[in-house]
Design a protein around this motif. Structure first.
Motif, PDB file in Angstrom:
ATOM      1  N   VAL A   1       9.067  -9.169   6.190  1.00 11.55           N
ATOM      2  CA  VAL A   1       7.917  -9.598   6.995  1.00 11.55           C
ATOM      3  C   VAL A   1       6.702  -8.752   6.616  1.00 11.55           C
ATOM      4  O   VAL A   1       5.604  -9.273   6.417  1.00 11.55           O
ATOM      5  CB  VAL A   1       8.212  -9.505   8.509  1.00 11.55           C
ATOM      6  CG1 VAL A   1       6.954  -9.746   9.331  1.00 11.55           C
ATOM      7  CG2 VAL A   1       9.290 -10.506   8.909  1.00 11.55           C
TER       8      VAL A   1
ATOM      9  N   MET B   1       6.374 -15.723  10.491  1.00  9.96           N
ATOM     10  CA  MET B   1       6.245 -14.537  11.336  1.00  9.96           C
ATOM     11  C   MET B   1       5.084 -13.665  10.845  1.00  9.96           C
ATOM     12  O   MET B   1       4.251 -13.220  11.628  1.00  9.96           O
ATOM     13  CB  MET B   1       7.563 -13.761  11.325  1.00  9.96           C
ATOM     14  CG  MET B   1       7.597 -12.573  12.220  1.00  9.96           C
ATOM     15  SD  MET B   1       7.577 -13.064  13.939  1.00  9.96           S
ATOM     16  CE  MET B   1       7.613 -11.454  14.690  1.00  9.96           C
TER      17      MET B   1
ATOM     18  N   VAL C   1      14.018 -13.035  14.385  1.00  8.38           N
ATOM     19  CA  VAL C   1      13.440 -12.106  15.361  1.00  8.38           C
ATOM     20  C   VAL C   1      14.553 -11.453  16.185  1.00  8.38           C
ATOM     21  O   VAL C   1      14.505 -10.257  16.463  1.00  8.38           O
ATOM     22  CB  VAL C   1      12.396 -12.802  16.261  1.00  8.38           C
ATOM     23  CG1 VAL C   1      11.954 -11.892  17.392  1.00  8.38           C
ATOM     24  CG2 VAL C   1      11.193 -13.224  15.428  1.00  8.38           C
TER      25      VAL C   1
ATOM     26  N   ILE D   1      13.318 -18.747  12.808  1.00 12.70           N
ATOM     27  CA  ILE D   1      12.427 -17.694  13.324  1.00 12.70           C
ATOM     28  C   ILE D   1      13.113 -16.978  14.486  1.00 12.70           C
ATOM     29  O   ILE D   1      13.149 -15.747  14.533  1.00 12.70           O
ATOM     30  CB  ILE D   1      11.071 -18.289  13.771  1.00 12.70           C
ATOM     31  CG1 ILE D   1      10.263 -18.756  12.560  1.00 12.70           C
ATOM     32  CG2 ILE D   1      10.274 -17.261  14.582  1.00 12.70           C
ATOM     33  CD1 ILE D   1       9.072 -19.637  12.910  1.00 12.70           C
TER      34      ILE D   1
END
Length: 141
Positions: free
Chosen positions: A11, A44, A95, A91
């Motif tokens: 990320v 993200m 996460v 996602i």
């Protein structure tokens, strides 16, 4: 088990890669991405960059039980380009892996390096009203 530090690093790398682009434009093109994990990681990073660039208080992505995905930003009532259901699910999975939030709800701080600085985000996940929701809260500037 996935290497969550590696996902976190990816990320950050995407934040660095996309730092000079238009995050909303890039988000709107992610549904063409064949690799779901890559698309989710990019989304993200782009959501964080958008939040930083637009001084957002919070960006949320909601997955409804019917499979629909909506994304909102708190600085004003509007929807951001939403990923398709497969990317939205990925996602949430990523996460969850990065934050280790388990169960119906939880929140945790997340430091994310962007280029030569970092930002302290607050990640909140909860299951409510027929869906799962992630909120990314940005610090005051």
């Amino acid at each position: 088990m996935k290497d969550t530090q590696n996902l976190h690093l990816k990320v950050q790398e995407h934040c660095d890669c996309y730092a000079t682009t238009d995050p909303l434009k890039e988000m709107s093109e992610l549904n063409k991405e064949a690799d779901l994990e890559e698309a989710a990681l990019k989304w993200m990073a782009l959501a964080v960059l958008h939040g930083v660039n637009q001084n957002a208080e919070k960006v949320s992505i909601k997955l409804s039980d019917d499979g629909s995905v909506t994304v909102t930003a708190k600085y004003r009532k509007s929807e951001l380009p939403a990923p398709n259901t497969n990317i939205g699910n990925k996602i949430h999975e990523i996460v969850g892996n990065i934050t280790h939030i388990e169960g119906d709800k939880g929140k945790i701080p997340l430091a994310l390096g962007i280029r030569d600085s970092s930002i302290d985000l607050k990640i909140k996940m909860k299951t409510k009203d027929g869906g799962r929701k992630i909120s990314i809260k940005f610090p005051e500037t």
